[in-house]
Scaffold this active site. Structure first.
Site, PDB file in Angstrom:
ATOM      1  N   SER A  27     -24.898 -35.359  54.653  1.00  0.00           N
ATOM      2  CA  SER A  27     -24.894 -35.487  56.118  1.00  0.00           C
ATOM      3  C   SER A  27     -26.142 -36.175  56.637  1.00  0.00           C
ATOM      4  CB  SER A  27     -24.830 -34.117  56.776  1.00  0.00           C
ATOM      5  OG  SER A  27     -23.909 -33.305  56.135  1.00  0.00           O
ATOM      6  N   THR A  57     -26.576 -32.206  60.221  1.00  0.00           N
ATOM      7  CA  THR A  57     -27.777 -32.815  60.802  1.00  0.00           C
ATOM      8  C   THR A  57     -28.970 -31.880  60.598  1.00  0.00           C
ATOM      9  OG1 THR A  57     -26.564 -33.984  62.487  1.00  0.00           O
ATOM     10  CG2 THR A  57     -28.850 -33.439  63.017  1.00  0.00           C
ATOM     11  N   THR A  59     -29.842 -37.688  60.754  1.00  0.00           N
ATOM     12  CA  THR A  59     -28.433 -37.479  60.403  1.00  0.00           C
ATOM     13  C   THR A  59     -27.770 -38.784  59.992  1.00  0.00           C
ATOM     14  OG1 THR A  59     -26.370 -36.474  61.224  1.00  0.00           O
ATOM     15  CG2 THR A  59     -27.516 -37.930  62.744  1.00  0.00           C
ATOM     16  N   ARG A  68     -20.693 -46.041  66.394  1.00  0.00           N
ATOM     17  CA  ARG A  68     -20.872 -44.761  67.091  1.00  0.00           C
ATOM     18  C   ARG A  68     -22.275 -44.182  66.850  1.00  0.00           C
ATOM     19  NH1 ARG A  68     -22.174 -39.188  65.699  1.00  0.00           N
ATOM     20  NH2 ARG A  68     -21.069 -37.824  67.130  1.00  0.00           N
ATOM     21  N   VAL A  69     -22.875 -43.694  67.909  1.00  0.00           N
ATOM     22  CA  VAL A  69     -24.159 -42.988  67.815  1.00  0.00           C
ATOM     23  C   VAL A  69     -23.962 -41.632  68.476  1.00  0.00           C
ATOM     24  CG1 VAL A  69     -26.560 -42.965  68.604  1.00  0.00           C
ATOM     25  CG2 VAL A  69     -25.533 -45.105  67.805  1.00  0.00           C
ATOM     26  N   GLY A  70     -24.453 -40.582  67.838  1.00  0.00           N
ATOM     27  CA  GLY A  70     -24.269 -39.233  68.398  1.00  0.00           C
ATOM     28  C   GLY A  70     -25.476 -38.771  69.193  1.00  0.00           C
ATOM     29  N   ASP A  71     -25.650 -37.469  69.218  1.00  0.00           N
ATOM     30  CA  ASP A  71     -26.745 -36.871  69.991  1.00  0.00           C
ATOM     31  C   ASP A  71     -28.090 -36.906  69.256  1.00  0.00           C
ATOM     32  OD1 ASP A  71     -25.659 -35.095  68.023  1.00  0.00           O
ATOM     33  OD2 ASP A  71     -26.807 -33.464  68.922  1.00  0.00           O
ATOM     34  N   THR A 123     -27.280 -29.396  66.225  1.00  0.00           N
ATOM     35  CA  THR A 123     -26.403 -29.910  65.175  1.00  0.00           C
ATOM     36  C   THR A 123     -24.974 -29.715  65.649  1.00  0.00           C
ATOM     37  OG1 THR A 123     -25.788 -29.728  62.839  1.00  0.00           O
ATOM     38  CG2 THR A 123     -26.465 -27.699  63.914  1.00  0.00           C
ATOM     39  N   GLY A 124     -24.072 -30.499  65.089  1.00  0.00           N
ATOM     40  CA  GLY A 124     -22.668 -30.356  65.478  1.00  0.00           C
ATOM     41  C   GLY A 124     -22.176 -31.564  66.245  1.00  0.00           C
ATOM     42  N   GLY A 132     -21.831 -34.268  68.363  1.00  0.00           N
ATOM     43  CA  GLY A 132     -22.840 -34.856  69.228  1.00  0.00           C
ATOM     44  C   GLY A 132     -22.372 -35.188  70.628  1.00  0.00           C
TER      45      GLY A 132
HETATM   46  N1  ASP Z   1     -24.891 -34.105  65.611  1.00  0.00           N
HETATM   47  C1  ASP Z   1     -24.451 -35.093  64.671  1.00  0.00           C
HETATM   48  C2  ASP Z   1     -23.757 -36.192  65.384  1.00  0.00           C
HETATM   49  O1  ASP Z   1     -23.002 -35.920  66.295  1.00  0.00           O
HETATM   50  C3  ASP Z   1     -23.563 -34.614  63.595  1.00  0.00           C
HETATM   51  C4  ASP Z   1     -23.642 -33.220  63.131  1.00  0.00           C
HETATM   52  O2  ASP Z   1     -24.644 -32.548  63.312  1.00  0.00           O
HETATM   53  O3  ASP Z   1     -22.666 -32.744  62.548  1.00  0.00           O
HETATM   54  O4  ASP Z   1     -23.909 -37.316  64.987  1.00  0.00           O
END
Ligand code: ASP
Length: 331
Positions: free
Chosen positions: A89, A191, A209, A219-222, A242-243, A245
């Site tokens: 990850s 993450t 991450t 794509r870009v997350g949080d 985490t999780g 985003g």
């Molecule tokens: N937070 C990360 C994202 O959305 C992924 C993750 O933590 O599972 O890119």
């Protein structure tokens, strides 16, 4: 140069920090001097990280314990996971996007509210260190994609193929159905967000991450977004996420948690409120996992998530533990 100067000047002075209500109200960490100026004492370093990543927190602790600063601690701590190809990850060996490309996001933030980030960077094992270079060596906060990679190479980072055979095989298997349905906790350690307080009582954080597995290209997350995936305010505390985003970005989750601590909530209460805000704004919240962790200026920590299964590592003088997080759906 100009911007650095501005940030420096606009940062709180030590006197302002130690005079803040949060710190001075904590009797155990303050002492009156002859001039009646309260100064911090008995500061105990702490590092906390999302998921069960003992090698990463161990490395960060090593730095903190040798009088190192929290910025070096969080950078070196998360680098352990970035280099670990068995962690799919983060960093090298991360799961690719739908097109089979490993693209990484990371950010870092220090005690003076300086911050740096790289998004959608490829071929570089340590995006957190590139983010630190963005923070320290450029007038910018964030570099993306090819520009970030070019900058990294100019700074001496080596170009490497980050797609391992294992991640490639799994991606080829996934392509047979191409179903984009992230499975709760499946990435097991996901993450890596890390927060630390050092012996001077200064806070820093880092977040790194490879993002959601099989995300759309681009794509870009949080995680690399300051305020969403990570936020530090040296006067108050820090938080990281985490999780999924997209849900964290919508509520500017980490900033929200730090602001809740500023208003007097403990790290635990602030994480709970942060998760509940996400739940209130997203009817489909059961389909996703979100986990927040936080630390305050006194070194108190907390964590909370939607689904059971999330945990976080804490390393302090009291020991090194994997702390299972309480969760909204597990209550
Ligand atoms: N937070 C990360 C994202 O959305 C992924 C993750 O933590 O599972 O890119």
């Amino acid at each position: 140069m100009e911007r650095r100067k501005f940030l420096k000047n606009s940062g709180l002075s030590t006197a302002a920090i130690i005079a803040s209500p949060l710190v001075t109200s904590c009797k155990e960490t303050t002492v009156e001097t002859e001039s009646s100026t309260p100064v911090l004492k008995n500061i105990h370093p702490v590092v906390i990280a999302t998921w069960d990543v003992p090698n990463a927190t161990n490395k960060a602790w090593e730095v903190l314990n040798k009088e190192g600063n929290s910025l070096d601690a969080v950078e070196q701590g998360v680098m352990i996971e970035e280099a670990d190809v068995t962690n799919q990850s983060v960093g090298n060996g991360g799961r690719p996007d739908r097109d089979g490309n490993v693209t990484l996001d990371a950010c870092i933030m220090d005690k003076d509210s300086n911050c740096g980030a790289v998004v959608y960077i490829e071929n570089i094992v340590h995006p957190v260190s590139v983010a630190r270079k963005v923070m320290e060596d450029t007038p910018h906060v964030m570099l993306a994609g090819k520009g970030a990679e070019k900058f990294a190479i100019e700074k001496g980072f080596e170009k490497e193929n980050l797609l391992t055979e294992k991640s490639k095989e799994e991606w080829l298997e996934w392509k047979k159905t191409s179903q984009y349905q992230p499975i709760i906790n499946i990435e097991n350690h996901d993450t890596i967000g890390m927060l630390a307080i050092d012996k001077n009582g200064d806070l820093s954080g880092a977040c790194t991450t490879s993002g959601m597995a099989y995300k759309m290209a681009g794509r870009v997350g949080d995680s690399p977004i300051i305020g969403a995936g990570l936020f530090i305010d040296n006067e108050v505390g820090g938080a990281t996420a985490t999780g999924m985003g997209e849900l964290v970005v919508r509520t500017v989750g980490s900033f929200l948690i730090v602001e809740l601590m500023r208003q007097g909530k403990s790290p635990q209460e602030a994480c709970e409120e942060g998760v509940k805000r996400i739940i209130a704004k997203n009817k489909n919240y059961k389909d996703f996992q979100i986990g927040f962790i936080a630390i305050n200026k006194n070194g108190e920590t907390g964590g909370y998530c939607i689904h059971p299964g999330f945990s976080y590592r804490i390393y302090s003088e009291e020991g090194h533990i994997n702390q299972p997080s309480t969760s909204y759906l597990g209550e």
